[in-house]
Design an enzyme around this catalytic site. Structure first.
Site, PDB file in Angstrom:
ATOM      1  N   VAL A  65       0.770  -1.198   0.049  1.00  0.00           N
ATOM      2  CA  VAL A  65       0.056   0.091  -0.034  1.00  0.00           C
ATOM      3  C   VAL A  65       0.586   1.248  -0.205  1.00  0.00           C
ATOM      4  O   VAL A  65       0.650   2.307  -0.158  1.00  0.00           O
ATOM      5  CB  VAL A  65      -0.959   0.108   1.141  1.00  0.00           C
ATOM      6  CG1 VAL A  65      -2.119  -1.167   0.912  1.00  0.00           C
ATOM      7  CG2 VAL A  65      -0.260  -0.226   2.549  1.00  0.00           C
ATOM      8  N   ASN A  92      -6.201  -1.440   7.320  1.00  0.00           N
ATOM      9  CA  ASN A  92      -5.594  -2.258   8.669  1.00  0.00           C
ATOM     10  C   ASN A  92      -4.201  -2.387   8.355  1.00  0.00           C
ATOM     11  O   ASN A  92      -3.397  -2.669   9.267  1.00  0.00           O
ATOM     12  CB  ASN A  92      -6.533  -3.477   8.731  1.00  0.00           C
ATOM     13  CG  ASN A  92      -5.751  -4.685   9.521  1.00  0.00           C
ATOM     14  OD1 ASN A  92      -5.822  -4.459  10.751  1.00  0.00           O
ATOM     15  ND2 ASN A  92      -4.944  -5.590   8.776  1.00  0.00           N
ATOM     16  N   SER A 144      -4.867   2.985  17.127  1.00  0.00           N
ATOM     17  CA  SER A 144      -4.598   2.099  18.195  1.00  0.00           C
ATOM     18  C   SER A 144      -4.495   2.960  19.331  1.00  0.00           C
ATOM     19  O   SER A 144      -4.457   4.369  19.572  1.00  0.00           O
ATOM     20  CB  SER A 144      -3.007   1.802  17.988  1.00  0.00           C
ATOM     21  OG  SER A 144      -2.408   1.363  19.407  1.00  0.00           O
ATOM     22  N   TYR A 157       5.780   4.050  16.566  1.00  0.00           N
ATOM     23  CA  TYR A 157       4.235   3.472  16.185  1.00  0.00           C
ATOM     24  C   TYR A 157       3.309   4.374  16.831  1.00  0.00           C
ATOM     25  O   TYR A 157       2.349   4.524  16.249  1.00  0.00           O
ATOM     26  CB  TYR A 157       4.252   2.049  17.175  1.00  0.00           C
ATOM     27  CG  TYR A 157       3.107   1.444  17.010  1.00  0.00           C
ATOM     28  CD1 TYR A 157       2.884   0.676  15.715  1.00  0.00           C
ATOM     29  CD2 TYR A 157       2.177   0.976  17.826  1.00  0.00           C
ATOM     30  CE1 TYR A 157       1.662  -0.025  15.429  1.00  0.00           C
ATOM     31  CE2 TYR A 157       0.995   0.536  17.767  1.00  0.00           C
ATOM     32  CZ  TYR A 157       0.567  -0.010  16.508  1.00  0.00           C
ATOM     33  OH  TYR A 157      -0.426  -0.741  16.251  1.00  0.00           O
ATOM     34  N   ALA A 159       3.647   7.660  16.787  1.00  0.00           N
ATOM     35  CA  ALA A 159       3.626   8.683  15.668  1.00  0.00           C
ATOM     36  C   ALA A 159       2.797   8.118  14.459  1.00  0.00           C
ATOM     37  O   ALA A 159       1.890   9.091  14.153  1.00  0.00           O
ATOM     38  CB  ALA A 159       4.939   9.020  15.415  1.00  0.00           C
ATOM     39  N   LYS A 161       0.108   5.850  14.733  1.00  0.00           N
ATOM     40  CA  LYS A 161      -1.346   5.822  14.822  1.00  0.00           C
ATOM     41  C   LYS A 161      -1.827   7.128  15.121  1.00  0.00           C
ATOM     42  O   LYS A 161      -3.166   7.353  14.767  1.00  0.00           O
ATOM     43  CB  LYS A 161      -1.310   4.781  15.980  1.00  0.00           C
ATOM     44  CG  LYS A 161      -1.173   3.471  15.540  1.00  0.00           C
ATOM     45  CD  LYS A 161      -1.781   2.891  14.411  1.00  0.00           C
ATOM     46  CE  LYS A 161      -1.645   1.459  13.895  1.00  0.00           C
ATOM     47  NZ  LYS A 161      -2.495   1.053  12.746  1.00  0.00           N
ATOM     48  N   ILE A 190      -4.473  -6.879  21.435  1.00  0.00           N
ATOM     49  CA  ILE A 190      -5.331  -8.049  20.650  1.00  0.00           C
ATOM     50  C   ILE A 190      -4.546  -9.002  20.709  1.00  0.00           C
ATOM     51  O   ILE A 190      -3.292  -9.264  20.173  1.00  0.00           O
ATOM     52  CB  ILE A 190      -5.900  -7.388  19.556  1.00  0.00           C
ATOM     53  CG1 ILE A 190      -6.641  -6.032  19.679  1.00  0.00           C
ATOM     54  CG2 ILE A 190      -6.835  -8.523  18.700  1.00  0.00           C
ATOM     55  CD1 ILE A 190      -7.749  -6.385  20.616  1.00  0.00           C
TER      56      ILE A 190
END
Lengths: 253, 263
Positions: A65, A92, A144, A157, A159, A161, A190
């Site tokens: 992507v 996702n 998140s 991470y 940053a 999200k 999760i």
């Protein structure tokens, strides 16, 4: 009620495993026609076969992507393959590494931002015109709890999200006139194999005691929320960030 | 199999508006609904549910008073046979009296009806639900709990307290299997907001209602009911202590209706 996506083309990125696969399965079980995207053709094949074995219409597209040109051409191909424009997009896909500040290098940073933030620019850019031609659509982005409540070694991470949360809200404003709803899910811990593998048993036990619901979430629980947000049931939700973390970020400690 | 088959739900403020739409919605998904309201229209909701083939009982009482809430839970357990879902939905708007002229009496009354009613729902429904280790409590808050100029001041503050109650109660019920969440509607035409809509119609500007939201329209009660049904169901099994905005996006943006945007 149980066929909320009948006839609708639903694109799910990062669909080969974990939360993405659970979302593809849920949308498929409610009648959605599934375009499953993943960077890995090797992982994608068994996932798509699993979806088809359940009787869902599913096609796989191996795609990075972060590649804008490839995203544009593959989203055109999806519309031709299904003979209908995209109705639902679930963003996702993410590429994540957790490390202390000093260890973040250019390659890691570029990869995380180009998949986890820019990837959403490109997929949204490619899907929105199809949705607009179709009279509207729904986009669900996976952010998140780390966007607002970062855990250890999460500078990059969180940053990424926080970027997803911001682009969700900005897209909600910009795309509303085209009948496109954009909302986000902020999962907590999760219990996918990839997330469990990061922790030792003691850490997992401690984490669980921090959560009012006392357990990690299941991918299917995030999928149920994604299906709600992607469906017409959520017709008055726009720019919302819905946290599904078992209450983890609710108490101060 | 319907999503709420076998579940028993209390809906307060069930005679009209969001409460009525939610009672009907929960029943359509298979729940037996104990509809509570202060006036005779409560029975109309019950009749509508029964006419659709659903199961409902009604009780006319004021769900802001402790003895009444205890009685609601007692009667739901004995007459409907159980309790898994409680939608605490009664509310009053407060007045638009200038802030410096507001009275303690108004504040106490708004808090009693909007906030204390939620505490009582949590107290009495929570006692039963924690014992059975399963349940979902949903509180009606408002977009006005997050932003100024979306409702009266006493109302907005009382709803902010409801948000906090959803969080603190979820935490207090840690490990019990009981979830507590709030739904935050934007502008929806109900008894509470009818004057806003009637004034706009009288001035010929009805089409401007809701224009500060990205979706550029007010919400409908059934759209809030769909979110309530989600929170009531196991589809939200990992959602706890959360504030679910169902407001057309008004809380997620600048109030951009005041500036010119294309479309």
């Amino acid at each position: 009620m149980s066929r909320r996506f009948a006839g609708r083309v639903c694109v799910v990125t990062g669909a080969a495993r974990g939360i993405g696969l659970a979302i593809a399965q849920r949308l498929g079980s409610e009648g959605g026609r599934i375009a499953a995207l993943d960077v890995s053709a090797r992982r994608l094949e068994p996932a798509v076969n699993e979806l088809k074995a359940k009787g869902f219409e599913a096609r796989g597209y191996a795609l990075d992507v972060s590649d804008r040109v490839a995203v544009r051409s593959e989203f055109g191909r999806i519309e031709r393959d299904f003979g209908a424009p995209i109705s639902v997009l679930v963003n996702n896909a993410v590429w994540a590494r957790f490390m202390p500040l000093a260890d973040i290098d250019e390659e890691t940073s570029r990869r995380m931002l180009s998949v986890g933030v820019e990837g959403l620019f490109w997929t949204t850019q490619a899907a929105a015109p199809q949705m607009a031609r179709n009279g509207g659509g729904a986009i669900v982005n996976l952010t998140s709890v780390s966007a607002a409540h970062p855990a250890k070694h999460s500078i990059a991470y969180s940053a990424v999200k926080a970027g997803v949360t911001g682009l969700t809200r900005a897209s909600a404003t910009e795309l509303a006139p085209q009948g496109i709803r954009v909302n986000a899910i902020a999962p907590g811990m999760i219990g996918t194999p990839a997330s469990i593998a990061q922790f030792d048993e003691a850490t997992i036990a401690t984490r669980q005691t921090e959560m009012p619901l006392g357990r990690f979430g299941a991918p299917e629980e995030i999928a149920a929320l994604a299906a709600f947000l992607a469906s017409d049931e959520a017709s008055y939700l726009q720019g919302a960030v819905v946290t599904a973390d078992g209450g983890w970020t609710v108490p101060a400690r | 199999m319907k999503r709420l088959e076998g579940k028993r739900a209390v809906v307060t403020g069930g005679g009209s508006g969001i409460g009525k739409a939610s009672a009907i919605r929960l029943a359509r998904e298979g729940a037996s609904v104990f509809v509570v309201g202060r006036s005779a229209n409560t029975e109309e909701t019950v009749e509508e549910i029964r006419a659709e083939g659903g199961t409902a009982l009604g009780m006319i009482t004021d769900a802001s008073l402790e003895d009444n809430v205890a009685e609601i839970v007692r009667r739901c357990l004995s007459e409907v046979g159980g309790l898994e879902i409680f939608f605490a939905n009664i509310g009053v708007t407060g007045t638009n009296t200038p802030l410096l002229d507001q009275s303690v009496e108004e504040w106490m009354e708004v808090y009693r009806i909007n906030t204390v009613s939620c505490f009582l729902a949590i107290k009495y429904a929570g006692a039963h639900m924690t014992a059975q280790r399963y349940g979902s409590i949903i509180l009606t808050s408002s977009a006005a709990s997050l932003r100024a100029n979306a409702g009266a001041i006493s109302y907005s503050a009382s709803k902010a307290a409801v948000n906090n109650l959803a969080q603190t109660a979820a935490n207090a019920f840690a490990g019990t299997g009981v979830r507590v969440n709030a739904v935050l509607p934007g502008l929806v035409e109900t008894q509470l907001t009818r004057k806003v809509f009637e004034d706009a119609r009288a001035r010929g500007v009805e089409s401007k209602i809701g224009h500060v939201t990205p979706l550029k329209r007010p919400g409908r009660a059934d759209e809030i009911a769909a979110a309530v049904a989600f929170l009531a169901s196991d589809d939200s099994s990992y959602v706890d202590g959360q504030l679910l905005s169902v407001d057309g996006g008004v809380s997620s943006t600048h109030p951009f209706g005041r500036i010119a945007l294309p479309n």
